[in-house]
Design a protein around this motif. Structure first.
Motif, PDB file in Angstrom:
ATOM      1  N   ILE A 356       0.840  -1.217   0.000  1.00  0.00           N
ATOM      2  CA  ILE A 356       0.000   0.000   0.000  1.00  0.00           C
ATOM      3  C   ILE A 356       0.875   1.268   0.000  1.00  0.00           C
ATOM      4  CG2 ILE A 356      -2.025  -1.120   1.037  1.00  0.00           C
ATOM      5  CD1 ILE A 356      -1.262   0.495   3.654  1.00  0.00           C
ATOM      6  N   SER A 357       2.045   1.138  -0.641  1.00  0.00           N
ATOM      7  CA  SER A 357       2.951   2.293  -0.647  1.00  0.00           C
ATOM      8  C   SER A 357       2.380   3.463  -1.454  1.00  0.00           C
ATOM      9  CB  SER A 357       4.316   1.889  -1.206  1.00  0.00           C
ATOM     10  OG  SER A 357       4.125   1.350  -2.504  1.00  0.00           O
ATOM     11  N   CYS A 358       1.323   3.184  -2.256  1.00  0.00           N
ATOM     12  CA  CYS A 358       0.655   4.254  -3.020  1.00  0.00           C
ATOM     13  C   CYS A 358      -0.091   5.228  -2.094  1.00  0.00           C
ATOM     14  CB  CYS A 358      -0.352   3.643  -3.990  1.00  0.00           C
ATOM     15  SG  CYS A 358      -1.458   2.467  -3.172  1.00  0.00           S
ATOM     16  N   MET A 359      -0.390   4.788  -0.890  1.00  0.00           N
ATOM     17  CA  MET A 359      -1.262   5.554  -0.002  1.00  0.00           C
ATOM     18  C   MET A 359      -0.472   6.637   0.725  1.00  0.00           C
ATOM     19  SD  MET A 359      -3.516   3.969   3.007  1.00  0.00           S
ATOM     20  CE  MET A 359      -4.653   4.870   3.980  1.00  0.00           C
ATOM     21  N   ARG A 360      -0.987   7.885   0.617  1.00  0.00           N
ATOM     22  CA  ARG A 360      -0.262   8.992   1.244  1.00  0.00           C
ATOM     23  C   ARG A 360      -0.860   9.413   2.575  1.00  0.00           C
ATOM     24  NH1 ARG A 360      -0.363  11.342  -4.144  1.00  0.00           N
ATOM     25  NH2 ARG A 360      -1.996  12.771  -3.434  1.00  0.00           N
ATOM     26  N   ALA A 361      -2.175   9.211   2.735  1.00  0.00           N
ATOM     27  CA  ALA A 361      -2.808   9.660   3.988  1.00  0.00           C
ATOM     28  C   ALA A 361      -4.097   8.894   4.218  1.00  0.00           C
ATOM     29  CB  ALA A 361      -3.104  11.152   3.925  1.00  0.00           C
ATOM     30  N   LEU A 362      -4.449   8.816   5.492  1.00  0.00           N
ATOM     31  CA  LEU A 362      -5.722   8.214   5.890  1.00  0.00           C
ATOM     32  C   LEU A 362      -6.540   9.290   6.596  1.00  0.00           C
ATOM     33  CD1 LEU A 362      -7.669   5.867   6.602  1.00  0.00           C
ATOM     34  CD2 LEU A 362      -6.226   5.393   8.577  1.00  0.00           C
ATOM     35  N   PHE A 363      -7.720   9.567   6.077  1.00  0.00           N
ATOM     36  CA  PHE A 363      -8.600  10.576   6.679  1.00  0.00           C
ATOM     37  C   PHE A 363      -9.722   9.893   7.451  1.00  0.00           C
ATOM     38  CE2 PHE A 363      -6.489  12.808   3.291  1.00  0.00           C
ATOM     39  CZ  PHE A 363      -6.257  14.059   3.836  1.00  0.00           C
ATOM     40  N   LEU A 364     -10.009  10.431   8.624  1.00  0.00           N
ATOM     41  CA  LEU A 364     -11.072   9.864   9.460  1.00  0.00           C
ATOM     42  C   LEU A 364     -12.093  10.942   9.808  1.00  0.00           C
ATOM     43  CD1 LEU A 364      -8.898   7.852  12.008  1.00  0.00           C
ATOM     44  CD2 LEU A 364     -10.078   6.966   9.979  1.00  0.00           C
ATOM     45  N   ALA A 365     -13.362  10.550   9.826  1.00  0.00           N
ATOM     46  CA  ALA A 365     -14.415  11.479  10.272  1.00  0.00           C
ATOM     47  C   ALA A 365     -15.677  10.702  10.570  1.00  0.00           C
ATOM     48  CB  ALA A 365     -14.696  12.543   9.218  1.00  0.00           C
ATOM     49  N   GLY A 366     -16.669  11.422  11.015  1.00  0.00           N
ATOM     50  CA  GLY A 366     -17.976  10.814  11.274  1.00  0.00           C
ATOM     51  C   GLY A 366     -18.254  10.677  12.757  1.00  0.00           C
ATOM     52  N   GLU A 367     -17.207  10.649  13.551  1.00  0.00           N
ATOM     53  CA  GLU A 367     -17.321  10.490  15.003  1.00  0.00           C
ATOM     54  C   GLU A 367     -15.963  10.876  15.571  1.00  0.00           C
ATOM     55  OE1 GLU A 367     -17.184   6.335  16.171  1.00  0.00           O
ATOM     56  OE2 GLU A 367     -16.387   5.842  14.200  1.00  0.00           O
ATOM     57  N   ARG A 368     -15.932  11.057  16.884  1.00  0.00           N
ATOM     58  CA  ARG A 368     -14.668  11.391  17.514  1.00  0.00           C
ATOM     59  C   ARG A 368     -13.686  10.227  17.349  1.00  0.00           C
ATOM     60  NH1 ARG A 368     -11.712  13.881  21.427  1.00  0.00           N
ATOM     61  NH2 ARG A 368     -10.855  12.465  22.975  1.00  0.00           N
ATOM     62  N   CYS A 369     -12.447  10.553  17.010  1.00  0.00           N
ATOM     63  CA  CYS A 369     -11.445   9.491  16.890  1.00  0.00           C
ATOM     64  C   CYS A 369     -10.686   9.395  18.209  1.00  0.00           C
ATOM     65  CB  CYS A 369     -10.483   9.770  15.736  1.00  0.00           C
ATOM     66  SG  CYS A 369      -9.269   8.459  15.598  1.00  0.00           S
ATOM     67  N   VAL A 529     -24.522   5.100  24.896  1.00  0.00           N
ATOM     68  CA  VAL A 529     -23.467   4.696  25.836  1.00  0.00           C
ATOM     69  C   VAL A 529     -22.222   4.294  25.047  1.00  0.00           C
ATOM     70  CG1 VAL A 529     -25.151   3.901  27.534  1.00  0.00           C
ATOM     71  CG2 VAL A 529     -24.216   2.253  25.916  1.00  0.00           C
ATOM     72  N   ALA A 530     -21.068   4.428  25.690  1.00  0.00           N
ATOM     73  CA  ALA A 530     -19.808   4.152  24.988  1.00  0.00           C
ATOM     74  C   ALA A 530     -19.747   2.689  24.544  1.00  0.00           C
ATOM     75  CB  ALA A 530     -18.635   4.471  25.909  1.00  0.00           C
ATOM     76  N   ASP A 531     -19.252   2.491  23.317  1.00  0.00           N
ATOM     77  CA  ASP A 531     -19.127   1.137  22.763  1.00  0.00           C
ATOM     78  C   ASP A 531     -17.735   1.035  22.156  1.00  0.00           C
ATOM     79  OD1 ASP A 531     -21.080  -1.217  21.308  1.00  0.00           O
ATOM     80  OD2 ASP A 531     -19.189  -0.737  20.305  1.00  0.00           O
ATOM     81  N   ASN A 532     -17.035  -0.045  22.487  1.00  0.00           N
ATOM     82  CA  ASN A 532     -15.624  -0.048  22.066  1.00  0.00           C
ATOM     83  C   ASN A 532     -15.401  -0.332  20.581  1.00  0.00           C
ATOM     84  OD1 ASN A 532     -16.213  -2.674  22.237  1.00  0.00           O
ATOM     85  ND2 ASN A 532     -14.766  -3.182  23.884  1.00  0.00           N
ATOM     86  N   ILE A 533     -16.413  -0.684  19.833  1.00  0.00           N
ATOM     87  CA  ILE A 533     -16.265  -0.776  18.373  1.00  0.00           C
ATOM     88  C   ILE A 533     -17.031   0.358  17.703  1.00  0.00           C
ATOM     89  CG2 ILE A 533     -16.771  -2.135  16.286  1.00  0.00           C
ATOM     90  CD1 ILE A 533     -14.583  -3.410  17.888  1.00  0.00           C
ATOM     91  N   LYS A 534     -18.300   0.520  18.065  1.00  0.00           N
ATOM     92  CA  LYS A 534     -19.150   1.473  17.342  1.00  0.00           C
ATOM     93  C   LYS A 534     -19.093   2.896  17.881  1.00  0.00           C
ATOM     94  CE  LYS A 534     -22.269  -1.993  15.530  1.00  0.00           C
ATOM     95  NZ  LYS A 534     -23.595  -2.305  15.087  1.00  0.00           N
ATOM     96  N   GLY A 535     -18.249   3.130  18.872  1.00  0.00           N
ATOM     97  CA  GLY A 535     -18.177   4.475  19.447  1.00  0.00           C
ATOM     98  C   GLY A 535     -19.279   4.681  20.468  1.00  0.00           C
ATOM     99  N   GLN A 536     -20.514   4.599  19.998  1.00  0.00           N
ATOM    100  CA  GLN A 536     -21.661   4.669  20.893  1.00  0.00           C
ATOM    101  C   GLN A 536     -22.685   3.620  20.479  1.00  0.00           C
ATOM    102  OE1 GLN A 536     -22.698   8.989  20.476  1.00  0.00           O
ATOM    103  NE2 GLN A 536     -22.739   8.947  22.700  1.00  0.00           N
ATOM    104  N   SER A 537     -23.500   3.213  21.461  1.00  0.00           N
ATOM    105  CA  SER A 537     -24.649   2.339  21.180  1.00  0.00           C
ATOM    106  C   SER A 537     -25.847   2.890  21.916  1.00  0.00           C
ATOM    107  CB  SER A 537     -24.394   0.927  21.708  1.00  0.00           C
ATOM    108  OG  SER A 537     -23.564   0.240  20.831  1.00  0.00           O
ATOM    109  N   PRO A 538     -27.037   2.768  21.327  1.00  0.00           N
ATOM    110  CA  PRO A 538     -28.215   3.258  22.046  1.00  0.00           C
ATOM    111  C   PRO A 538     -28.649   2.282  23.137  1.00  0.00           C
ATOM    112  CG  PRO A 538     -28.844   2.399  19.890  1.00  0.00           C
ATOM    113  CD  PRO A 538     -27.361   2.247  19.996  1.00  0.00           C
TER     114      PRO A 538
END
Ligand code: COA
Ligand code: AMP
Length: 632
Positions: A356-369, A529-538
């Motif tokens: 994956i040497s072609c990859m220059r950056a990884l962008f994250l969003a949608g929830e707190r990282c 509530v905090a969820d260790n995979i999904k960030g939050q769960s209802p």
């Protein structure tokens, strides 16, 4: 002065000059009268008087400028074993024909077209075909139930719906057509027609006179050309969760959006025409609108549509395979996807199979990282991991590390600094700025930059009351956080009832409305509530009607099924519990914040105004039964 500061200051001090310069990247049919029309402040319009067509800018102009044979869209579907690449010429041909289908059905400028599609090329084609003829598209995410679809049909009042026989979730086939039929059945507004793409995995039954077969419609349609539109004409409506069951129809314009998309492709993502950009999201979300469809194509880059999951299709190496196979320069995904990969492949062994040497950056969003996920990704992938913060309403990042301008050192937990165009402020309840390091409500001084929403669909009053009323002269983001001495921002959570489950924005208020509709429920509360995979769960708490002589386990199951039926599987509502009473203040306000802190194992003060302190004891007992608090 650094590039960033120079550009940031110019964007706030001379916004018209700044955005007029950015607008040179777009082919206009007619120039604007004013870059920023502030005559109806606080309602602003960008590039008033200008004319353009977004689809022309995304396809036709690239074909005319020598990119006809270049890849525009790569479709990779591990769930159907399909891979297909469309050149700009091929995509233009498909889109022009589909625009012909819509025209044959009488769709014209300003009409709404609803798109209910999984991650297949026809989804993007549908969006662009609408843009081509000035129809306003509204894409609905496949994980929503019929009821949610019906709410959107009633609000947008589409004349035509574009859909398909099925989507595929891992190894499961989800039949879309019965969901669509049910939505049309229960909605007050009835579309004149649907156009249904029959996929080989499921055959949709068709209603004569209303439902049209996609393939035959395409065969009998002629390509149609672009219609010149006002820059201020709506391009799309995208519904997003608010505090109630009625979603908010975010409206995006044509001109400002095209300019902003182009600006971000260069200055934020640092992606050139011809390079491959992959947003591993879904066209049903804003990330899919901006960076699967419009951004990369406006920029003459190549976009990837991946019909699969980060894990299980077939393994946690899927992302690395796609990156190496198509030479992806940048990947954009949600932290939850990385947490899912990490759980299955903590050492990232699958990555070793791919280059994956072609990859220059990884962008994250949608929830707190969370810093832990960020550090894991940095250590395993060895590229800059860029968290950036944005919302459906803004359509592009409010805070980011703009790699095409000036890269700053990453601070874990922060999406770095405000992006040019956004005057981000941290305010206390009275609207005064708080000191650096102190938590405040995050507000953006008006005007918002081009490409952000202009209103809520046919509801200017709600637009005002939801976003502009609390802090006059500002847009209220609904997020809270703080800024440090170096100008880095930290987004700590929502100030309203919106939660983020696996990077999907959901309303606990909407879930409460559904639970309250159960005949045995007297009152209820839903918290994230905090969820260790999904960030939050209802998690839902319900008080039963007095006299409801019901087995609690049965009611719990009914409540879980009800949310799935009314909102959809995407709500991922799996935890419900029955309590005798809800903790409240003496004035009757449910103490959701206190309940959330208890579930997350955080310190919490019992408010002095609590009506019945013993009610918290019962909540603690029920949380324990559900396995909370747990260490995250
Ligand atoms: N159509 C129909 N159903 C869908 C769907 C769709 N488009 N998307 C999700 N669902 C269903 C799932 O199958 C699941 O159903 P289930 O309860 O029967 O298992 C449910 O909705 C919940 O989905 P999700 O929260 O996505 O959980 P998951 O276990 O299927 O996957 C992840 C977990 C982390 C792999 C997945 O959520 C993911 O890839 N997240 C990234 C999110 C993202 O990209 N967000 C966009 C913002 S950038
Ligand atoms: P959506 O409209 O679905 O994009 O969700 C927007 C909300 O997601 C924001 O208001 C935030 O609460 C949250 N969000 C998005 N990106 C980030 C981020 N990088 N950091 C923290 N929260 C984020």
């Amino acid at each position: 002065m650094g590039q960033y500061l120079d550009q940031y200051r110019q964007s706030l001090e001379q916004p018209e000059a700044f955005w007029a310069n950015a607008a040179k990247t777009i082919d206009w049919d007619q120039k604007w009268d004013r870059v920023l029309d502030d005559s109806k402040a606080p309602y602003y319009r960008w590039f008033a008087g200008a004319k353009l067509n977004t689809c022309y800018n995304a396809l036709d102009r690239h074909v005319s400028n020598g990119l006809a044979k270049q890849a525009a869209l790569i479709y990779d579907s591990p769930v159907t074993n399909t891979k297909k690449t469309y050149s700009y010429q091929e995509l233009l041909d498909e889109v022009s024909r589909l625009a012909g289908v819509l025209t044959n059905l009488g769709v014209t400028k300003g009409d709404r077209v609803l798109i209910y599609m999984p991650m297949i090329p026809e989804g993007v084609m549908s969006m662009l075909a609408c843009a081509r003829i000035g129809a306003v598209h509204s894409v609905v995410f496949g994980g929503f139930a019929s009821n949610e679809l019906a709410t959107r049909i009633n609000d947008a009042k589409p004349s035509v719906i574009l859909s398909t026989s099925c989507g595929i979730e891992g190894s499961r086939i989800i039949e879309y057509k019965p969901l669509l039929d049910e939505a049309i059945n229960v909605s007050e507004h009835k579309p004149a027609n649907t156009v249904i793409l029959q996929r080989p995995q499921a055959t949709a039954s068709m209603k004569e006179g209303r439902d049209i077969d996609w393939a035959s419609a395409i065969n009998s349609a002629s390509p149609v050309d672009c219609v010149s539109l006002e820059a201020t004409d709506p391009l799309y409506i995208l519904y997003t969760s608010g505090t109630t069951g009625q979603p908010k129809g975010v409206v995006r314009d044509n001109g400002g959006h095209a300019v902003a998309m182009m600006w971000t492709m260069e200055h934020l993502y640092n992606i050139k025409p011809g390079e491959v950009f992959w947003a591993a999201s879904d066209i049903g979300w804003v990330v899919g609108h901006s960076y699967i469809c419009y951004g990369p194509l406006l920029n003459g880059s190549t976009t990837v549509m991946f019909e699969g999951k980060p894990i299980g299709t077939p393994d946690p190496g899927a992302f690395w395979r796609v990156i190496s196979e198509y030479k992806v320069a940048s990947l954009f995904t949600a932290p939850t996807a990385l947490r899912a990969i990490r759980k299955e492949d903590p050492q990232c062994d699958y990555l070793k199979k791919y280059n994956i040497s072609c990859m220059r950056a990884l962008f994250l969003a949608g929830e707190r990282c969370d810093p832990d996920t960020l550090t894991w990704a940095e250590n395993k992938i060895h590229v800059p991991v860029i968290d950036h913060w944005w919302q459906t309403e803004t359509g592009w990042a409010i805070a980011a590390n703009c790699l095409g301008l000036e890269a700053f050192p990453v601070k874990a937990g922060s999406p770095t600094k405000p992006v040019p165009g956004y005057d981000v402020q941290f305010l206390d309840e009275s609207g005064q700025a708080v000191a650096n390091g102190e938590m405040g409500a995050i507000a953006i001084k008006l005007p918002l930059p081009p490409g952000t929403f202009t209103t809520l669909w046919q509801n200017e009053e709600r637009f005002f009351s939801s976003y502009l009323e609390t802090f006059p002269g500002y847009y209220e983001t609904g997020d809270a956080g703080y800024q440090d001495e170096e100008g880095y921002v930290y987004i700590m959570g929502r100030t309203d009832d919106v939660i983020n489950v696996a990077g999907h924005r959901l309303s606990t208020g909407a879930m409460e409305e559904v639970l309250a509709s159960h005949p045995d429920v007297a009152e209820c509360a839903v918290i994230g509530v905090a969820d260790n995979i999904k960030g939050q769960s209802p998690m839902g708490f319900a008080v039963l009607q007095s006299g409801a002589n019901r087995n609690e386990e049965e009611v719990r199951e009914e409540l879980i099924a009800l949310i799935r039926e009314k909102i959809g599987p995407v709500a991922a509502f799996k935890m419900a519990t029955i309590v005798k009473r809800l903790p409240k203040t003496r004035s009757g306000k449910i103490l959701r914040g206190t309940m959330r802190s208890m579930a997350d194992g955080q310190e919490h003060k019992v408010p002095a105004t609590i009506d019945d302190p013993a009610s918290l004891g019962e909540i603690a007992d029920n949380l324990k039964t559900l396995g909370y608090p747990k260490s995250v």
